[in-house]
Scaffold this motif. Structure first.
Motif, PDB file in Angstrom:
ATOM      1  N   MET A   1       0.891  -0.871   0.127  1.00 28.91           N
ATOM      2  CA  MET A   1       0.342   0.304  -0.009  1.00 28.91           C
ATOM      3  C   MET A   1       0.355   1.579  -0.023  1.00 28.91           C
ATOM      4  O   MET A   1       0.561   1.867  -0.820  1.00 28.91           O
ATOM      5  N   CYS A   2       2.359   1.266   0.675  1.00 25.42           N
ATOM      6  CA  CYS A   2       3.071   3.023   0.270  1.00 25.42           C
ATOM      7  C   CYS A   2       4.102   2.937  -0.610  1.00 25.42           C
ATOM      8  O   CYS A   2       4.100   3.813  -1.255  1.00 25.42           O
ATOM      9  N   VAL A   3       3.985   1.332  -1.750  1.00 28.31           N
ATOM     10  CA  VAL A   3       3.844   2.053  -2.597  1.00 28.31           C
ATOM     11  C   VAL A   3       2.797   2.567  -3.653  1.00 28.31           C
ATOM     12  O   VAL A   3       3.422   4.188  -4.644  1.00 28.31           O
ATOM     13  N   SER A   4       2.088   2.690  -3.373  1.00 30.74           N
ATOM     14  CA  SER A   4       1.021   3.956  -3.724  1.00 30.74           C
ATOM     15  C   SER A   4       0.799   4.657  -4.153  1.00 30.74           C
ATOM     16  O   SER A   4       0.341   5.809  -4.319  1.00 30.74           O
ATOM     17  N   PHE A   5       1.830   5.521  -2.704  1.00 26.81           N
ATOM     18  CA  PHE A   5       1.862   7.071  -2.194  1.00 26.81           C
ATOM     19  C   PHE A   5       3.068   7.372  -2.779  1.00 26.81           C
ATOM     20  O   PHE A   5       4.405   8.271  -2.317  1.00 26.81           O
ATOM     21  N   GLY A   6       3.981   6.674  -4.586  1.00 23.48           N
ATOM     22  CA  GLY A   6       5.178   7.138  -5.132  1.00 23.48           C
ATOM     23  C   GLY A   6       4.575   8.837  -6.512  1.00 23.48           C
ATOM     24  O   GLY A   6       3.908   8.269  -7.112  1.00 23.48           O
ATOM     25  N   VAL A   7       4.182   9.759  -5.469  1.00 22.35           N
ATOM     26  CA  VAL A   7       3.480  11.032  -6.759  1.00 22.35           C
ATOM     27  C   VAL A   7       4.748  12.078  -6.478  1.00 22.35           C
ATOM     28  O   VAL A   7       4.155  12.449  -6.714  1.00 22.35           O
ATOM     29  N   MET A   8       6.164  11.392  -6.236  1.00 24.49           N
ATOM     30  CA  MET A   8       6.833  13.065  -5.625  1.00 24.49           C
ATOM     31  C   MET A   8       7.466  12.828  -7.522  1.00 24.49           C
ATOM     32  O   MET A   8       8.333  13.686  -7.950  1.00 24.49           O
ATOM     33  N   LEU A   9       7.385  12.001  -7.932  1.00 25.16           N
ATOM     34  CA  LEU A   9       8.354  12.330  -9.077  1.00 25.16           C
ATOM     35  C   LEU A   9       7.582  11.146 -10.343  1.00 25.16           C
ATOM     36  O   LEU A   9       6.626  10.842 -10.237  1.00 25.16           O
ATOM     37  N   PRO A  10       7.753  11.824 -11.779  1.00 24.89           N
ATOM     38  CA  PRO A  10       7.293  11.863 -12.751  1.00 24.89           C
ATOM     39  C   PRO A  10       6.717  10.214 -13.374  1.00 24.89           C
ATOM     40  O   PRO A  10       5.799   9.828 -13.559  1.00 24.89           O
ATOM     41  N   VAL A  11       7.798   9.415 -12.759  1.00 25.12           N
ATOM     42  CA  VAL A  11       7.666   7.578 -12.461  1.00 25.12           C
ATOM     43  C   VAL A  11       6.698   7.147 -11.492  1.00 25.12           C
ATOM     44  O   VAL A  11       7.164   6.233 -11.347  1.00 25.12           O
ATOM     45  N   GLY A  12       6.314   7.933 -10.776  1.00 24.16           N
ATOM     46  CA  GLY A  12       5.200   7.685  -9.858  1.00 24.16           C
ATOM     47  C   GLY A  12       4.373   6.801  -9.948  1.00 24.16           C
ATOM     48  O   GLY A  12       4.345   5.556  -9.588  1.00 24.16           O
ATOM     49  N   ASN A  13       3.568   7.318 -10.889  1.00 27.73           N
ATOM     50  CA  ASN A  13       2.889   6.696 -11.387  1.00 27.73           C
ATOM     51  C   ASN A  13       2.603   7.052 -12.998  1.00 27.73           C
ATOM     52  O   ASN A  13       2.999   8.461 -13.252  1.00 27.73           O
ATOM     53  N   PRO A  14       1.637   6.490 -14.037  1.00 24.99           N
ATOM     54  CA  PRO A  14       0.915   6.737 -14.957  1.00 24.99           C
ATOM     55  C   PRO A  14       0.619   8.549 -15.145  1.00 24.99           C
ATOM     56  O   PRO A  14       0.924   9.230 -15.760  1.00 24.99           O
ATOM     57  N   PRO A  15      -0.499   9.235 -14.164  1.00 21.80           N
ATOM     58  CA  PRO A  15      -0.704  10.644 -14.424  1.00 21.80           C
ATOM     59  C   PRO A  15       0.236  11.454 -14.232  1.00 21.80           C
ATOM     60  O   PRO A  15       0.051  11.867 -14.768  1.00 21.80           O
ATOM     61  N   ASN A  16       1.687  11.335 -13.514  1.00 22.37           N
ATOM     62  CA  ASN A  16       2.345  11.678 -13.480  1.00 22.37           C
ATOM     63  C   ASN A  16       3.058  12.303 -14.847  1.00 22.37           C
ATOM     64  O   ASN A  16       3.988  13.977 -14.967  1.00 22.37           O
ATOM     65  N   ALA A  17       3.109  10.789 -14.655  1.00 21.62           N
ATOM     66  CA  ALA A  17       4.398  11.236 -16.250  1.00 21.62           C
ATOM     67  C   ALA A  17       3.704  11.729 -17.491  1.00 21.62           C
ATOM     68  O   ALA A  17       4.468  12.984 -18.737  1.00 21.62           O
ATOM     69  N   ILE A  18       2.523  11.761 -17.608  1.00 20.64           N
ATOM     70  CA  ILE A  18       2.143  12.375 -18.900  1.00 20.64           C
ATOM     71  C   ILE A  18       1.974  14.128 -18.173  1.00 20.64           C
ATOM     72  O   ILE A  18       2.132  14.953 -19.436  1.00 20.64           O
ATOM     73  N   VAL A  19       1.598  14.222 -17.053  1.00 23.40           N
ATOM     74  CA  VAL A  19       1.714  15.842 -16.567  1.00 23.40           C
ATOM     75  C   VAL A  19       2.807  16.052 -16.996  1.00 23.40           C
ATOM     76  O   VAL A  19       2.943  17.444 -17.340  1.00 23.40           O
ATOM     77  N   PHE A  20       4.351  15.692 -16.793  1.00 14.34           N
ATOM     78  CA  PHE A  20       5.269  15.936 -16.658  1.00 14.34           C
ATOM     79  C   PHE A  20       5.552  16.080 -18.109  1.00 14.34           C
ATOM     80  O   PHE A  20       6.814  17.301 -18.912  1.00 14.34           O
ATOM     81  N   SER A  21       4.924  15.049 -19.127  1.00 17.56           N
ATOM     82  CA  SER A  21       5.656  14.896 -20.218  1.00 17.56           C
ATOM     83  C   SER A  21       4.940  16.508 -21.049  1.00 17.56           C
ATOM     84  O   SER A  21       6.104  16.831 -22.515  1.00 17.56           O
ATOM     85  N   TYR A  22       4.376  17.164 -20.372  1.00 19.30           N
ATOM     86  CA  TYR A  22       3.775  18.463 -21.580  1.00 19.30           C
ATOM     87  C   TYR A  22       5.197  19.482 -21.152  1.00 19.30           C
ATOM     88  O   TYR A  22       4.698  20.814 -21.958  1.00 19.30           O
ATOM     89  N   GLY A  23       5.598  19.841 -19.978  1.00 18.49           N
ATOM     90  CA  GLY A  23       7.000  20.627 -20.352  1.00 18.49           C
ATOM     91  C   GLY A  23       6.540  21.706 -19.350  1.00 18.49           C
ATOM     92  O   GLY A  23       7.423  22.111 -18.746  1.00 18.49           O
ATOM     93  N   HIS A  24       5.688  22.432 -18.764  1.00 11.64           N
ATOM     94  CA  HIS A  24       5.293  22.926 -17.379  1.00 11.64           C
ATOM     95  C   HIS A  24       5.629  22.947 -16.395  1.00 11.64           C
ATOM     96  O   HIS A  24       6.063  23.503 -15.077  1.00 11.64           O
TER      97      HIS A  24
END
Length: 75
Positions: free
Chosen positions: A1-24
């Motif tokens: 369950m703690c692994v799902s808290f990986g929200v700090m980096l772009p590779v933490g979960n797919p939505p983070n990667a999508i948001v980071f890919s826009y470059g803003h």
């Protein structure tokens, strides 16, 4: 369950990667926002384990199936 808290980096979960890919956003922006979420998540999991863990999983007793016996003395 703690692994799902990986929200700090772009590779933490797919939505983070999508948001980071826009470059803003920079990685430092994501770390700043995700650090508090991670602290809250770890605190909630620790509180849940210490309060619900004992009655649900009977953590105060050592299980009978886990007793380590001496196998070599039975020969």
């Amino acid at each position: 369950m703690c692994v799902s808290f990986g929200v700090m980096l772009p590779v933490g979960n797919p939505p983070n990667a999508i948001v980071f890919s826009y470059g803003h956003l920079q990685i430092s922006d994501m770390v700043k926002a995700g650090f508090g979420v991670n602290l809250i998540g770890v605190a909630v999991v620790m509180l849940a384990i210490t309060t619900w863990g004992v009655p649900l999983f009977n953590l105060t007793e050592f299980p009978a199936w886990a007793v380590a016996g001496n196998v070599t003395s039975s020969l």
